[in-house]
Design a protein around this motif. Structure first.
Motif, PDB file in Angstrom:
ATOM      1  N   THR A  46       0.810  -1.549  -0.209  1.00 17.74           N
ATOM      2  CA  THR A  46      -0.020   0.157  -0.403  1.00 17.74           C
ATOM      3  C   THR A  46       0.703   1.343  -0.031  1.00 17.74           C
ATOM      4  OG1 THR A  46      -1.949  -1.269   1.077  1.00 17.74           O
ATOM      5  CG2 THR A  46      -1.670   1.131   1.869  1.00 17.74           C
ATOM      6  N   PHE A  47       1.071   2.001  -0.941  1.00 19.85           N
ATOM      7  CA  PHE A  47       1.130   3.783  -1.059  1.00 19.85           C
ATOM      8  C   PHE A  47       0.166   4.398  -0.839  1.00 19.85           C
ATOM      9  CE2 PHE A  47       3.734   0.359  -3.654  1.00 19.85           C
ATOM     10  CZ  PHE A  47       4.907   0.631  -3.573  1.00 19.85           C
ATOM     11  N   ARG A  48       0.891   5.561  -0.120  1.00 16.45           N
ATOM     12  CA  ARG A  48       0.215   7.238   0.109  1.00 16.45           C
ATOM     13  C   ARG A  48       1.025   7.749   0.154  1.00 16.45           C
ATOM     14  NH1 ARG A  48      -2.748   7.394   5.996  1.00 16.45           N
ATOM     15  NH2 ARG A  48      -3.620   6.113   5.100  1.00 16.45           N
ATOM     16  N   GLU A  49       0.369   8.411  -0.561  1.00 19.76           N
ATOM     17  CA  GLU A  49       0.914  10.232  -1.093  1.00 19.76           C
ATOM     18  C   GLU A  49       0.131  11.349  -0.917  1.00 19.76           C
ATOM     19  OE1 GLU A  49       4.794  10.933  -1.371  1.00 19.76           O
ATOM     20  OE2 GLU A  49       4.713   8.477  -2.023  1.00 19.76           O
ATOM     21  N   ASN A  50       0.826  12.530  -0.671  1.00 19.74           N
ATOM     22  CA  ASN A  50      -0.212  13.962  -0.295  1.00 19.74           C
ATOM     23  C   ASN A  50       0.686  15.005  -2.298  1.00 19.74           C
ATOM     24  OD1 ASN A  50      -0.989  13.139   1.337  1.00 19.74           O
ATOM     25  ND2 ASN A  50       0.620  14.267   2.720  1.00 19.74           N
ATOM     26  N   LYS A  51       1.284  13.102  -3.099  1.00 18.22           N
ATOM     27  CA  LYS A  51       1.961  14.460  -4.523  1.00 18.22           C
ATOM     28  C   LYS A  51       0.514  15.123  -5.081  1.00 18.22           C
ATOM     29  CE  LYS A  51       6.076  12.297  -3.871  1.00 18.22           C
ATOM     30  NZ  LYS A  51       6.936  11.152  -4.992  1.00 18.22           N
ATOM     31  N   LEU A  52       0.879  15.269  -6.593  1.00 16.69           N
ATOM     32  CA  LEU A  52      -0.209  15.737  -7.458  1.00 16.69           C
ATOM     33  C   LEU A  52      -0.354  14.517  -7.888  1.00 16.69           C
ATOM     34  CD1 LEU A  52       2.123  18.728  -9.330  1.00 16.69           C
ATOM     35  CD2 LEU A  52       0.127  18.361  -8.639  1.00 16.69           C
ATOM     36  N   PHE A  53      -1.442  13.976  -8.807  1.00 14.03           N
ATOM     37  CA  PHE A  53      -1.841  12.901  -8.946  1.00 14.03           C
ATOM     38  C   PHE A  53      -0.809  12.198 -10.189  1.00 14.03           C
ATOM     39  CE2 PHE A  53      -4.417  10.324 -11.970  1.00 14.03           C
ATOM     40  CZ  PHE A  53      -4.647   9.343  -9.966  1.00 14.03           C
ATOM     41  N   ASP A  54      -0.743  13.060 -11.486  1.00 15.85           N
ATOM     42  CA  ASP A  54       0.076  12.677 -12.024  1.00 15.85           C
ATOM     43  C   ASP A  54       1.686  11.824 -11.782  1.00 15.85           C
ATOM     44  OD1 ASP A  54      -1.967  13.274 -13.623  1.00 15.85           O
ATOM     45  OD2 ASP A  54      -0.724  15.439 -14.488  1.00 15.85           O
ATOM     46  N   ILE A  55       1.910  12.884 -10.648  1.00 11.23           N
ATOM     47  CA  ILE A  55       3.367  11.728  -9.915  1.00 11.23           C
ATOM     48  C   ILE A  55       3.237  10.517  -9.503  1.00 11.23           C
ATOM     49  CG2 ILE A  55       5.022  12.851  -8.311  1.00 11.23           C
ATOM     50  CD1 ILE A  55       4.566  15.907  -9.195  1.00 11.23           C
ATOM     51  N   PHE A  56       2.119  10.412  -8.861  1.00 10.89           N
ATOM     52  CA  PHE A  56       2.052   9.456  -7.672  1.00 10.89           C
ATOM     53  C   PHE A  56       1.231   7.988  -8.672  1.00 10.89           C
ATOM     54  CE2 PHE A  56      -1.644   6.497  -5.305  1.00 10.89           C
ATOM     55  CZ  PHE A  56      -0.401   6.639  -4.460  1.00 10.89           C
ATOM     56  N   GLU A  57       0.708   8.577  -9.587  1.00 16.25           N
ATOM     57  CA  GLU A  57      -0.061   7.069 -10.686  1.00 16.25           C
ATOM     58  C   GLU A  57       1.747   6.834 -11.360  1.00 16.25           C
ATOM     59  OE1 GLU A  57      -3.422   6.860 -14.145  1.00 16.25           O
ATOM     60  OE2 GLU A  57      -2.384   8.504 -13.797  1.00 16.25           O
ATOM     61  N   ALA A  58       2.313   7.683 -11.786  1.00 14.95           N
ATOM     62  CA  ALA A  58       4.169   7.571 -12.450  1.00 14.95           C
ATOM     63  C   ALA A  58       4.253   6.384 -11.276  1.00 14.95           C
ATOM     64  CB  ALA A  58       4.975   8.695 -13.003  1.00 14.95           C
ATOM     65  N   SER A  59       5.064   7.024 -10.640  1.00 21.42           N
ATOM     66  CA  SER A  59       5.217   6.096  -9.209  1.00 21.42           C
ATOM     67  C   SER A  59       4.865   4.615  -9.342  1.00 21.42           C
ATOM     68  CB  SER A  59       5.580   6.835  -8.251  1.00 21.42           C
ATOM     69  OG  SER A  59       4.475   7.425  -7.392  1.00 21.42           O
ATOM     70  N   ILE A  60       3.474   4.677  -8.992  1.00 21.59           N
ATOM     71  CA  ILE A  60       3.108   3.293  -8.838  1.00 21.59           C
ATOM     72  C   ILE A  60       2.876   2.044 -10.399  1.00 21.59           C
ATOM     73  CG2 ILE A  60       1.038   2.332  -8.727  1.00 21.59           C
ATOM     74  CD1 ILE A  60       1.824   3.380  -6.296  1.00 21.59           C
ATOM     75  N   TYR A  61       3.246   2.532 -11.155  1.00 17.54           N
ATOM     76  CA  TYR A  61       3.342   2.077 -13.061  1.00 17.54           C
ATOM     77  C   TYR A  61       4.777   1.550 -12.589  1.00 17.54           C
ATOM     78  CZ  TYR A  61      -1.152   2.666 -14.257  1.00 17.54           C
ATOM     79  OH  TYR A  61      -2.395   2.412 -14.868  1.00 17.54           O
ATOM     80  N   ASN A  62       6.206   2.757 -11.860  1.00 24.11           N
ATOM     81  CA  ASN A  62       7.157   2.339 -12.230  1.00 24.11           C
ATOM     82  C   ASN A  62       7.137   1.212 -10.714  1.00 24.11           C
ATOM     83  OD1 ASN A  62       8.322   4.173 -13.743  1.00 24.11           O
ATOM     84  ND2 ASN A  62       8.368   5.919 -12.896  1.00 24.11           N
ATOM     85  N   LYS A  63       6.657   0.858 -10.164  1.00 22.55           N
ATOM     86  CA  LYS A  63       7.048   0.230  -8.932  1.00 22.55           C
ATOM     87  C   LYS A  63       6.070  -1.171  -9.014  1.00 22.55           C
ATOM     88  CE  LYS A  63       8.065   0.363  -4.927  1.00 22.55           C
ATOM     89  NZ  LYS A  63      10.208   0.074  -4.714  1.00 22.55           N
ATOM     90  N   ILE A  64       5.235  -1.080  -9.797  1.00 28.44           N
ATOM     91  CA  ILE A  64       4.668  -2.402 -10.412  1.00 28.44           C
ATOM     92  C   ILE A  64       5.924  -3.124 -11.477  1.00 28.44           C
ATOM     93  CG2 ILE A  64       3.232  -3.428 -12.305  1.00 28.44           C
ATOM     94  CD1 ILE A  64       0.989  -1.289 -10.829  1.00 28.44           C
ATOM     95  N   GLN A  65       6.402  -2.040 -12.366  1.00 25.91           N
ATOM     96  CA  GLN A  65       7.851  -2.888 -12.929  1.00 25.91           C
ATOM     97  C   GLN A  65       9.094  -2.792 -12.497  1.00 25.91           C
ATOM     98  OE1 GLN A  65       8.193   0.782 -15.565  1.00 25.91           O
ATOM     99  NE2 GLN A  65       7.285  -0.443 -17.620  1.00 25.91           N
ATOM    100  N   GLU A  66       9.091  -2.728 -11.297  1.00 27.95           N
ATOM    101  CA  GLU A  66      10.164  -3.108 -10.348  1.00 27.95           C
ATOM    102  C   GLU A  66      10.173  -4.451  -9.508  1.00 27.95           C
ATOM    103  OE1 GLU A  66      12.111  -1.903  -6.403  1.00 27.95           O
ATOM    104  OE2 GLU A  66      11.683   0.453  -7.102  1.00 27.95           O
ATOM    105  N   LEU A  67       9.144  -4.832  -8.913  1.00 24.32           N
ATOM    106  CA  LEU A  67       8.105  -5.686  -8.721  1.00 24.32           C
ATOM    107  C   LEU A  67       8.277  -6.518 -10.027  1.00 24.32           C
ATOM    108  CD1 LEU A  67       5.675  -4.523  -6.150  1.00 24.32           C
ATOM    109  CD2 LEU A  67       8.204  -5.171  -5.641  1.00 24.32           C
ATOM    110  N   GLU A  68       7.512  -6.675 -10.547  1.00 20.07           N
ATOM    111  CA  GLU A  68       7.145  -7.654 -11.721  1.00 20.07           C
ATOM    112  C   GLU A  68       8.523  -8.335 -12.473  1.00 20.07           C
ATOM    113  OE1 GLU A  68       4.850  -6.138 -14.449  1.00 20.07           O
ATOM    114  OE2 GLU A  68       3.049  -6.823 -13.594  1.00 20.07           O
ATOM    115  N   SER A  69       9.674  -7.383 -12.031  1.00 18.87           N
ATOM    116  CA  SER A  69      10.981  -7.216 -12.936  1.00 18.87           C
ATOM    117  C   SER A  69      11.679  -8.644 -11.637  1.00 18.87           C
ATOM    118  CB  SER A  69      12.218  -6.477 -13.457  1.00 18.87           C
ATOM    119  OG  SER A  69      12.700  -5.879 -11.518  1.00 18.87           O
ATOM    120  N   PHE A  70      11.309  -8.708 -10.574  1.00 16.73           N
ATOM    121  CA  PHE A  70      11.961  -9.415  -9.525  1.00 16.73           C
ATOM    122  C   PHE A  70      11.219 -10.545  -8.807  1.00 16.73           C
ATOM    123  CE2 PHE A  70      13.634  -5.776  -7.579  1.00 16.73           C
ATOM    124  CZ  PHE A  70      14.725  -6.022  -7.451  1.00 16.73           C
TER     125      PHE A  70
END
Length: 185
Positions: free
Chosen positions: A130-154
């Motif tokens: 679970t991730f929680r942020e107070n950031k701008l939505f677009d920045i948060f969404e991009a970081s979630i997709y990056n995290k998914i790619q990272e975890l799938e690479s493992f």
């Protein structure tokens, strides 16, 4: 931008979280009342809550959540939290954004060092981040997709849709402290 967005209607989800020790009574009560529940039983936290979808204004959703909480309290339940989430397309103000990512696969030391991962007590290959942020939505969404790619690479595999929600009301934001992925990024 105001929360009520000029009284426009949107979809919201109301979560009333009660004391987990009341789980059996709560499940029975919700089933009789036609209310969907969410039961989270992870190694770091267990939660039992409602999942009530409503189509209304933001102010009405918050008012409904508080009325439902009073009803549950009247029925003898200990309320731990009242929370109202909006879909990611909601254009109004929000307190924070969060995402719950569900994965299956074998955890490695490298994954666990960089991510706070909750493990399901009943199924050790099922994991929740679970991730929680107070950031701008677009920045948060991009970081979630990056995290998914990272975890799938493992070698982990995303098993459910990507949920990104805007929380417009939370009576107890510290409630999730044990399972938030705040410090390990």
């Amino acid at each position: 931008m105001s929360r009520n967005m000029n009284n426009k209607l949107y979809w919201f989800e109301i979560h009333i979280t009660v004391d987990y020790q009341q789980k059996d009574k709560f499940v029975e009560f919700c089933e009789k009342s036609g209310i969907k529940i969410i039961d989270i039983d992870m190694d770091v936290m267990s939660d039992i809550m409602t999942s009530i979808k409503v189509f209304c204004t933001a102010d009405e959703a918050i008012q409904l959540a508080n009325i439902k909480a009073i009803w549950f309290a009247f029925e003898g339940f200990s309320i731990e939290r009242i929370k109202v989430e909006a879909e990611k397309s909601y254009p109004g103000d929000f307190l924070y954004i969060e995402s719950h990512l569900k994965f299956v696969g074998k955890l490695t030391n490298k994954i666990e060092k960089t991510n706070l991962i909750s493990k399901n007590r009943k199924n050790p290959t099922y994991h929740l981040i679970t991730f929680r942020e107070n950031k701008l939505f677009d920045i948060f969404e991009a970081s979630i997709y990056n995290k998914i790619q990272e975890l799938e690479s493992f070698g982990l595999c995303l098993v459910d849709k990507i949920e990104i929600e805007k929380v417009i009301f939370d009576s107890n934001p510290e409630h999730d402290t044990n399972w938030l992925n705040l410090n390990k990024r």
